[in-house]
Design a protein around this motif. Structure first.
Motif, PDB file in Angstrom:
ATOM      1  N   ALA A  38       5.439   4.538   2.015  1.00  0.00           N
ATOM      2  CA  ALA A  38       5.893   5.756   2.695  1.00  0.00           C
ATOM      3  C   ALA A  38       6.749   5.416   3.908  1.00  0.00           C
ATOM      4  O   ALA A  38       7.782   6.058   4.157  1.00  0.00           O
ATOM      5  CB  ALA A  38       4.685   6.600   3.105  1.00  0.00           C
ATOM      6  N   ARG A  39       6.343   4.399   4.680  1.00  0.00           N
ATOM      7  CA  ARG A  39       7.150   3.983   5.832  1.00  0.00           C
ATOM      8  C   ARG A  39       8.515   3.478   5.396  1.00  0.00           C
ATOM      9  O   ARG A  39       9.529   3.746   6.041  1.00  0.00           O
ATOM     10  CB  ARG A  39       6.408   2.909   6.630  1.00  0.00           C
ATOM     11  CG  ARG A  39       5.280   3.434   7.491  1.00  0.00           C
ATOM     12  CD  ARG A  39       4.898   2.423   8.553  1.00  0.00           C
ATOM     13  NE  ARG A  39       4.401   1.191   7.952  1.00  0.00           N
ATOM     14  CZ  ARG A  39       3.119   0.916   7.742  1.00  0.00           C
ATOM     15  NH1 ARG A  39       2.205   1.805   8.071  1.00  0.00           N
ATOM     16  NH2 ARG A  39       2.748  -0.237   7.217  1.00  0.00           N
TER      17      ARG A  39
ATOM     18  N   SER B 103       0.830  -1.196   0.000  1.00  0.00           N
ATOM     19  CA  SER B 103       0.000   0.000   0.000  1.00  0.00           C
ATOM     20  C   SER B 103       0.869   1.253   0.000  1.00  0.00           C
ATOM     21  O   SER B 103       2.086   1.205   0.232  1.00  0.00           O
ATOM     22  CB  SER B 103      -0.902   0.005   1.235  1.00  0.00           C
ATOM     23  OG  SER B 103      -0.115   0.065   2.420  1.00  0.00           O
TER      24      SER B 103
ATOM     25  N   ARG C  70      10.676   6.408   4.537  1.00  0.00           N
ATOM     26  CA  ARG C  70      11.140   7.109   5.735  1.00  0.00           C
ATOM     27  C   ARG C  70      12.257   6.344   6.432  1.00  0.00           C
ATOM     28  O   ARG C  70      13.234   6.948   6.886  1.00  0.00           O
ATOM     29  CB  ARG C  70       9.969   7.341   6.695  1.00  0.00           C
ATOM     30  CG  ARG C  70       9.021   8.454   6.259  1.00  0.00           C
ATOM     31  CD  ARG C  70       8.123   8.862   7.397  1.00  0.00           C
ATOM     32  NE  ARG C  70       7.179   7.796   7.726  1.00  0.00           N
ATOM     33  CZ  ARG C  70       5.953   7.696   7.219  1.00  0.00           C
ATOM     34  NH1 ARG C  70       5.529   8.596   6.344  1.00  0.00           N
ATOM     35  NH2 ARG C  70       5.147   6.716   7.568  1.00  0.00           N
TER      36      ARG C  70
ATOM     37  N   ARG D 217       0.809   3.597   2.192  1.00  0.00           N
ATOM     38  CA  ARG D 217       1.323   3.850   3.548  1.00  0.00           C
ATOM     39  C   ARG D 217       2.561   3.013   3.829  1.00  0.00           C
ATOM     40  O   ARG D 217       3.519   3.490   4.439  1.00  0.00           O
ATOM     41  CB  ARG D 217       0.230   3.540   4.566  1.00  0.00           C
ATOM     42  CG  ARG D 217       0.618   3.830   6.006  1.00  0.00           C
ATOM     43  CD  ARG D 217      -0.551   3.632   6.945  1.00  0.00           C
ATOM     44  NE  ARG D 217      -1.637   4.551   6.611  1.00  0.00           N
ATOM     45  CZ  ARG D 217      -2.804   4.569   7.266  1.00  0.00           C
ATOM     46  NH1 ARG D 217      -3.027   3.719   8.258  1.00  0.00           N
ATOM     47  NH2 ARG D 217      -3.728   5.447   6.922  1.00  0.00           N
ATOM     48  N   THR D 218       2.541   1.765   3.367  1.00  0.00           N
ATOM     49  CA  THR D 218       3.716   0.903   3.553  1.00  0.00           C
ATOM     50  C   THR D 218       4.918   1.449   2.797  1.00  0.00           C
ATOM     51  O   THR D 218       6.046   1.461   3.311  1.00  0.00           O
ATOM     52  CB  THR D 218       3.397  -0.527   3.089  1.00  0.00           C
ATOM     53  OG1 THR D 218       2.284  -1.035   3.836  1.00  0.00           O
ATOM     54  CG2 THR D 218       4.600  -1.437   3.289  1.00  0.00           C
TER      55      THR D 218
END
Length: 314
Positions: free
Chosen positions: A25-26, A20, A29, A22-23
């Motif tokens: 993006a993590r 996803s 980061r 969000r994954t």
């Protein structure tokens, strides 16, 4: 559907499900943090500053266990006033008979807390002013930057002393006095970076796709100025600690708490300079200089990692 069974047909040859947003993006980061640490480790001065800050933070956090919370109490002091360093009191005692080593350790809690909060307030104000002035331009930017220029030409310490004088003597007053007088430098730097970011083509595309002011400032401008804000924060903390020590030394701090600047004021009032009692003066002074230097070393290293063109010595 399969014939006669009514079961749905599944694509057994399909690969694993795509991660996803969000994954992803993590992961980005984490990769960015790992890359930052690899670059930071190449700066010897930055590592020295980070180690020193770790020691100061450890001393502040463990102070209730190592020196006790009653070390600042005037009543029932364990020693005689102005004792010289000895095996029992490694740095001697103050004018009330309190252990100076314990007071220096306990004072780190107040000095570091005020420095961090004042720097956070200053950088927050400067970032908000800088981004809005760089984004809206026009009459708003003109008025805001003229106010910023006025704060720049006025001595920060004089303004902080004036605020601390007219307000009640407390830690909140010290934080407010430092924070609301030291933001103009950050505002200038952030505004310049905001102008550079908003000149890029993807900002025009965001506007063309219907992105409003809030969307552009929060989703596009702020992430691009955050590296500058981070570096400025580490540098501002050292200035805030020095300003807090100055205000406390002038008698404008909270008299009910122990801080390094307050210890210097007590030493001055006890006549340590004229009597040559350097064990009363030197430890809090060295602590202030040490933590300010440590934050400066870390700030320079962070600034060099985030902007390699600076060419800061390693």
């Amino acid at each position: 559907m399969t014939a006669g069974t009514g079961e749905p047909v599944t694509d057994r040859g399909a690969g694993p499900k795509a991660p996803s947003a969000r994954t992803l993006a993590r992961r980005r980061r984490r990769a960015s943090a790992a890359r930052f640490w690899r670059e930071y480790r190449t700066h010897r001065a930055g590592l020295v500053g980070l180690a020193a800050l770790a020691l100061f933070a450890l001393a502040a956090l463990t102070a209730p266990l190592t020196v006790g919370s009653d070390v600042s109490s005037v009543t029932g002091a364990p020693g005689q006033p102005l004792e010289t360093p000895s095996g029992e009191f490694w740095l001697g005692t103050d004018r009330f008979g309190r252990d100076l080593l314990g007071l220096v350790v306990w004072g780190s809690r107040v000095s570091l807390l005020v420095g961090l909060l004042a720097a956070a307030l200053s950088v927050a104000i400067g970032t908000l002013v800088g981004i809005t002035a760089g984004h809206f331009k026009g009459a708003y930017a003109t008025v805001v930057m003229r106010i910023t220029d006025w704060f720049l030409v006025m001595p920060t310490l004089v303004l902080a002393i004036a605020l601390a004088t007219v307000m009640s003597r407390s830690l909140a007053t010290v934080v407010l006095a430092i924070g609301v007088t030291s933001w103009p430098t950050t505002a200038r730097l952030v505004r310049a970076q905001t102008l550079a970011v908003e000149a890029r083509p993807y900002i025009e595309r965001a506007r063309a796709l219907g992105g409003g002011h809030r969307h552009i400032m929060v989703r596009h401008v702020l992430p691009n100025v955050m590296p500058l804000v981070l570096a400025q924060t580490t540098l501002m903390i050292s200035s805030s600690i020095l300003a807090e020590a100055t205000l406390a030394f002038l008698g404008l701090g909270d008299p009910t708490v122990v801080s390094w600047g307050g210890l210097l004021q007590d030493a001055r009032e006890a006549g340590s300079v004229s009597s040559g009692n350097w064990s009363y003066l030197v430890p809090p002074g060295l602590a202030i200089a040490g933590v300010a230097l440590a934050f400066t070393l870390c700030g320079r290293a962070v600034e060099s990692v985030l902007n390699p063109r600076l060419g800061v010595a390693r």
